[in-house]
Scaffold this motif. Structure first.
Motif, PDB file in Angstrom:
ATOM      1  N   ASP A   1       6.437 131.196  91.368  1.00 29.00           N
ATOM      2  CA  ASP A   1       5.396 132.083  91.889  1.00 29.00           C
ATOM      3  C   ASP A   1       5.675 133.564  91.642  1.00 29.00           C
ATOM      4  OD1 ASP A   1       7.529 132.427  93.625  1.00 29.00           O
ATOM      5  OD2 ASP A   1       6.294 132.385  95.446  1.00 29.00           O
TER       6      ASP A   1
ATOM      7  N   ARG B   1       2.564 135.327  90.484  1.00 28.30           N
ATOM      8  CA  ARG B   1       1.547 135.503  91.532  1.00 28.30           C
ATOM      9  C   ARG B   1       1.980 136.581  92.524  1.00 28.30           C
ATOM     10  NH1 ARG B   1       1.598 129.966  90.578  1.00 28.30           N
ATOM     11  NH2 ARG B   1       2.939 129.448  92.349  1.00 28.30           N
TER      12      ARG B   1
ATOM     13  N   ARG C   1      -3.608 140.600  87.556  1.00 27.61           N
ATOM     14  CA  ARG C   1      -3.788 139.154  87.708  1.00 27.61           C
ATOM     15  C   ARG C   1      -4.256 138.522  86.396  1.00 27.61           C
ATOM     16  NH1 ARG C   1      -5.013 141.230  92.832  1.00 27.61           N
ATOM     17  NH2 ARG C   1      -3.924 140.162  94.536  1.00 27.61           N
TER      18      ARG C   1
ATOM     19  N   LEU D   1      -0.205 133.581  86.076  1.00 28.52           N
ATOM     20  CA  LEU D   1      -0.485 133.050  87.412  1.00 28.52           C
ATOM     21  C   LEU D   1      -0.227 131.563  87.562  1.00 28.52           C
ATOM     22  CD1 LEU D   1      -3.772 135.007  88.193  1.00 28.52           C
ATOM     23  CD2 LEU D   1      -1.394 135.679  88.628  1.00 28.52           C
ATOM     24  N   HIS D   2      -0.557 130.779  86.552  1.00 26.17           N
ATOM     25  CA  HIS D   2      -0.443 129.319  86.694  1.00 26.17           C
ATOM     26  C   HIS D   2      -0.402 128.699  85.300  1.00 26.17           C
ATOM     27  CE1 HIS D   2      -1.489 125.155  87.753  1.00 26.17           C
ATOM     28  NE2 HIS D   2      -1.043 125.471  88.966  1.00 26.17           N
TER      29      HIS D   2
END
Length: 318
Positions: free
Chosen positions: A220, A223, A232, A237-238
């Motif tokens: 994370d 994030r 962002r 982020l992912h």
């Protein structure tokens, strides 16, 4: 004998002063919606606007959150050397999310940064921030934009940075540039998980730097840094958000890696810092921080992810 017409200088950018920082969420949405209509190329005109934001005061709670995520000590009266970049990020986003900026916002990769801090930047001072796009340049993996950010206090330039951002696409002359002289094709411009080759450091750079610390990076990190910086970009982020842009998983923000390294290094107040983001830092992962003299780097195995140097500036008036 015919005389050549005089070379017309590029017009100076128009200055637009803002009353408040732009809101990032609408800008991110706008940049995403406009991205399919952009056709990046290095000869495109750059936005002819310089944005100014006067009267900027530091939110000390947000500053402390940034310091914790990046490893800086909290509570000092001076800003971390990378923090003005965060303060001015909404201005940069305002320009890069607009129609006049020719590179698509999603998937932009931060490839290098040069920061000059001329003097201590107090946490309780008032600043005027300015951002403009200086130029576009061809890159063998696409088109690169240089963004200039400045911070002034009391009318005096106290901090500035130049960041380069790469939009990866197949250049028009890709067949010529990527083919080797023996006919062997070079790597494709959209090779997953690979960033462009960075220029080499000066010859004075020593061999492998001694590792001083090892950091285990949680999944994370992207994030958490996005929450305190406002950046962002989905590649951070992912894993599922990063894959459409050619990355097998989420990668750390370049500005987080350089901030974390400089928190460990502890640069002087008047300083020039150069850093190149040479390879993505996958999340989660483990990296070694290494340093000797003015040089620092982050690496894992035999791969260098970040390479930089720190050079003190002479005192003003010296």
């Amino acid at each position: 004998m015919r005389t050549q017409p005089p070379v017309r200088p590029e017009p100076a950018p128009r200055t637009r002063t803002l009353a408040s920082p732009p809101s990032l969420v609408p800008l991110l949405a706008r940049g995403t919606l406009l991205s399919p209509f952009k056709r990046p190329r290095p000869d495109a005109p750059v936005p002819a606007t310089r944005l100014l934001l006067p009267g900027v005061r530091i939110d000390l709670a947000r500053l402390a959150a940034y310091e914790r995520v990046c490893g800086f000590p909290t509570g000092a009266d001076s800003l971390p050397v990378t923090y003005p970049q965060v303060l001015a990020f909404p201005l940069a986003m305002r320009i890069m999310a607009g129609r006049a900026f020719p590179l698509p916002l999603p998937g932009l990769v931060h490839t290098s940064v040069e920061i000059t801090r001329y003097q201590e930047c107090g946490a309780t001072a008032e600043y005027e921030l300015g951002v403009l796009v200086e130029r576009l340049a061809p890159h063998r993996r696409g088109t690169e934009a240089t963004v200039l950010t400045e911070a002034r206090a009391g009318g005096r330039l106290v901090w500035e940075s130049r960041s380069t951002y790469l939009a990866r696409h197949r250049p028009r002359n890709a067949d010529r540039d990527h083919g080797a002289t023996d006919g062997t094709p070079g790597p494709p411009p959209d090779a997953p998980g690979h960033l462009p080759d960075a220029p080499a450091h000066p010859a004075a750079r020593p061999g492998p730097l001694p590792a001083l610390a090892e950091w285990r990076l949680a999944p994370d990190v992207g994030r958490r840094y996005g929450a305190v910086s406002g950046d962002r970009n989905p590649i951070h982020l992912h894993p599922l958000a990063a894959r459409p842009f050619g990355f097998p998983g989420a990668i750390a923000h370049g500005m987080w890696t350089v901030a974390r390294a400089l928190a460990e290094y502890g640069p002087p107040q008047a300083v020039r810092i150069r850093a190149e983001f040479r390879a993505p830092v996958p999340l989660p992962g483990t990296v070694a921080y290494a340093a000797r003299g003015p040089f620092f780097e982050l690496r894992s195995g035999g791969r260098v992810h970040l390479a930089g140097e720190v050079r003190p500036l002479p005192a003003r008036g010296a």
